[in-house]
Structures are given as C-alpha cells and as structure tokens.
Scaffold this motif. Structure first.
Motif, PDB file in Angstrom:
ATOM      1  N   UNK A 140      15.457 -18.170 -16.156  1.00 26.64           N
ATOM      2  CA  UNK A 140      14.006 -18.340 -16.168  1.00 26.64           C
ATOM      3  C   UNK A 140      13.393 -16.982 -15.852  1.00 26.64           C
ATOM      4  N   UNK A 141      12.936 -16.291 -16.877  1.00 27.82           N
ATOM      5  CA  UNK A 141      12.523 -14.895 -16.673  1.00 27.82           C
ATOM      6  C   UNK A 141      11.149 -14.606 -17.280  1.00 27.82           C
ATOM      7  N   UNK A 142      10.273 -15.597 -17.270  1.00 25.39           N
ATOM      8  CA  UNK A 142       8.945 -15.396 -17.821  1.00 25.39           C
ATOM      9  C   UNK A 142       8.095 -14.587 -16.845  1.00 25.39           C
ATOM     10  N   UNK A 143       7.865 -13.323 -17.193  1.00 27.22           N
ATOM     11  CA  UNK A 143       7.068 -12.472 -16.321  1.00 27.22           C
ATOM     12  C   UNK A 143       5.646 -13.024 -16.228  1.00 27.22           C
ATOM     13  N   UNK A 144       5.152 -13.631 -17.294  1.00 27.99           N
ATOM     14  CA  UNK A 144       3.797 -14.184 -17.271  1.00 27.99           C
ATOM     15  C   UNK A 144       3.665 -15.261 -16.196  1.00 27.99           C
ATOM     16  N   UNK A 145       4.697 -16.078 -16.038  1.00 27.73           N
ATOM     17  CA  UNK A 145       4.682 -17.126 -15.020  1.00 27.73           C
ATOM     18  C   UNK A 145       4.712 -16.511 -13.615  1.00 27.73           C
ATOM     19  N   UNK A 189      16.452 -11.764 -10.480  1.00 26.98           N
ATOM     20  CA  UNK A 189      15.639 -10.557 -10.662  1.00 26.98           C
ATOM     21  C   UNK A 189      14.932 -10.625 -12.013  1.00 26.98           C
ATOM     22  N   UNK A 190      13.625 -10.849 -11.958  1.00 28.12           N
ATOM     23  CA  UNK A 190      12.829 -10.954 -13.189  1.00 28.12           C
ATOM     24  C   UNK A 190      12.304  -9.584 -13.613  1.00 28.12           C
ATOM     25  N   UNK A 191      12.465  -8.580 -12.763  1.00 23.15           N
ATOM     26  CA  UNK A 191      12.137  -7.212 -13.150  1.00 23.15           C
ATOM     27  C   UNK A 191      10.740  -6.764 -12.788  1.00 23.15           C
ATOM     28  N   UNK A 192      10.063  -7.526 -11.930  1.00 18.57           N
ATOM     29  CA  UNK A 192       8.713  -7.177 -11.496  1.00 18.57           C
ATOM     30  C   UNK A 192       8.741  -7.027  -9.983  1.00 18.57           C
ATOM     31  N   UNK A 193       8.229  -5.886  -9.469  1.00 16.92           N
ATOM     32  CA  UNK A 193       8.291  -5.612  -8.034  1.00 16.92           C
ATOM     33  C   UNK A 193       6.930  -5.724  -7.335  1.00 16.92           C
ATOM     34  N   UNK A 194       5.874  -5.694  -8.135  1.00 15.11           N
ATOM     35  CA  UNK A 194       4.525  -5.706  -7.550  1.00 15.11           C
ATOM     36  C   UNK A 194       3.551  -6.157  -8.622  1.00 15.11           C
ATOM     37  N   UNK A 195       2.600  -6.983  -8.209  1.00 13.99           N
ATOM     38  CA  UNK A 195       1.559  -7.378  -9.146  1.00 13.99           C
ATOM     39  C   UNK A 195       0.309  -7.787  -8.386  1.00 13.99           C
ATOM     40  N   UNK A 202      13.559  -9.980  -5.592  1.00 12.72           N
ATOM     41  CA  UNK A 202      14.652 -10.942  -5.728  1.00 12.72           C
ATOM     42  C   UNK A 202      15.372 -11.039  -4.391  1.00 12.72           C
ATOM     43  N   UNK A 203      16.001 -12.172  -4.118  1.00 13.54           N
ATOM     44  CA  UNK A 203      16.667 -12.371  -2.834  1.00 13.54           C
ATOM     45  C   UNK A 203      17.727 -11.298  -2.580  1.00 13.54           C
ATOM     46  N   UNK A 204      18.339 -10.782  -3.643  1.00 18.61           N
ATOM     47  CA  UNK A 204      19.375  -9.758  -3.490  1.00 18.61           C
ATOM     48  C   UNK A 204      18.825  -8.462  -2.898  1.00 18.61           C
ATOM     49  N   UNK A 205      17.519  -8.237  -3.037  1.00 16.14           N
ATOM     50  CA  UNK A 205      16.905  -6.998  -2.540  1.00 16.14           C
ATOM     51  C   UNK A 205      15.976  -7.238  -1.353  1.00 16.14           C
TER      52      UNK A 205
END
Length: 230
Positions: A140-145, A189-195, A202-205
């Motif tokens: 589930x990697x929808x950045x829009x969501x 990790x969906x690849x977004x760090x700030x918005x 992500x929990x890993x980080x």
C-alpha cells in the motif's frame, strides 16, 4: 547455537498466528525446520513467557514482548512489525518513545464539537510528539493517501494545541507542554518524510528520528505552539 534465520522463521509464524495458536508440525513442515531444533526454540520461547504449548499447538501469550525480543536479537523492525496487530504496532511505537525517555499516553480522546483522537503522545519536558500510527498493508504505497492523512493529522494537532487543557485535567503533566510536533509512523516506507508540517517515518527509521528529533524539528520548522495555557 540457534541461527537468527531459524529463530525468525519460528517467531514470525507465532506473531502471525491467531489466539488459537498454530500447529507445531505445520511450522516444522512449512519452514523446513528439524523437529528437535524446533522443540528447542519452542521451549526457549515458552520459558521466556512468550508462548505456551497445548496439545501440539503453540499459543501466543505476549506478541509484543516476542516482537521486542526479536528486535533485541537484531531482526529488522519493519519485518517484525509486519506481523503485529495494529494495536501492538501502536504499542511498539510507544515502546520506542519510552526507550528515549518520553512519558507516553495512549489512545486519548477529546469529545466533539471539534473533538480529536490521538493514538500516541510522547512527552519530554515541554515537547509533545503527537503520533498517528498507520499499520497499512505492505504494497500500500499511495503517496496521495499519505498526504491526505498528513493534512488530517496536522489539523488534529492544531485542534489539540487549543484543547490540550481538557486532557490535562486527567494528566496533570501535560500542562508542561508548550510545543507539539505532529508525526505519522507507517509500517512500510512509502518514500515521504515530510508533508505540510507533519514528519513522516516508517517504523524502521523511527528510532533514528527520535535520536535526531531536535535537528529534524529545526530543519523542518514543524512546531505547533500550544495556545490554551494562560
């Protein structure tokens, strides 16, 4: 000496099992683990209080504690968290905060009008980390969501900045908070760090984020100031 790989094969099956448990023979056959080695691991996990064995079935007793045990043995946090129920995922996030000396509050709610619900608050002195936990499925990697969730969480934190006094009636220590930081913690990790004023990890980080929280706050200017104190 039991290898980390074999230990993880057993633990992930236990973490993924229902409260009714999982058949020992099934673990041995599916994961291709010799029965004597499997019995040794099961005895160890049972002695630690993570599981019990009833009629050839492994019954999970403390999945979160088992997950923390896996992490202490160097297993990847994102893989461990994948097999946790969303409630245990929230508690894992809370445990990271405790390790970093935050006071933790769980599942707080302010009633309408303009009510809010918060998964986790981590407090250290005048700083409050307002954490929304997203145990979204892998793939589930929808950045829009995620962006939509970030907007909602920023709005939620802004309301909390004006209504924190309501929670402080029950939790007096919250009166010390002057700064709020909205954070979303995701399973993958969906690849977004700030918005839009919200930190995303992500929990890993998440552990790394907590280690460097002051620098990250300075970089992203994501503080929401509490407005409800005289």
């Amino acid at each position: 000496m039991i290898s980390k790989e074999i230990l993880w094969k057993v633990c992930k099956r236990v973490l993924a099992s229902s409260k009714e448990g999982i058949d020992i023979h099934s673990i041995s056959k599916t994961e291709r683990i010799a029965r004597e080695i499997l019995d040794e691991i099961i005895k160890m996990l049972s002695d630690l209080g993570f599981i019990k064995v009833i009629e050839e079935k492994v019954i999970p007793l403390a999945k979160l504690k088992l997950a923390l045990y896996c992490l202490s043995h160097g297993l990847p946090v994102d893989k461990v968290a994948l097999h946790l129920h969303w409630r245990d995922f929230e508690e894992l996030v809370a445990e990271y905060l405790r390790v970093h000396n935050y006071i933790v509050y769980r599942n707080l709610r302010i009633s309408p009008p303009k009510g809010v619900e918060v998964d986790v608050i981590g407090q250290k002195h005048d700083l409050g980390l307002i954490v929304d936990c997203k145990h979204w499925s892998p793939g589930y990697s929808k950045i829009s969501k995620l962006r939509e969730a970030a907007k909602e969480h920023h709005d939620r934190t802004s309301i909390l900045a004006k209504k924190l006094w309501i929670l402080a009636r029950k939790y007096e220590k919250l009166r010390e908070i002057r700064r709020l930081v909205p954070i979303i913690v995701t399973l993958t990790d969906i690849g977004l760090r700030y918005y839009q004023g919200v930190l995303i990890s992500p929990i890993a980080l998440f552990n790394d984020l907590l280690l460097n929280i002051d620098a990250v706050i300075d970089e992203y200017k994501c503080i929401i100031h509490v407005e409800c104190w005289p």
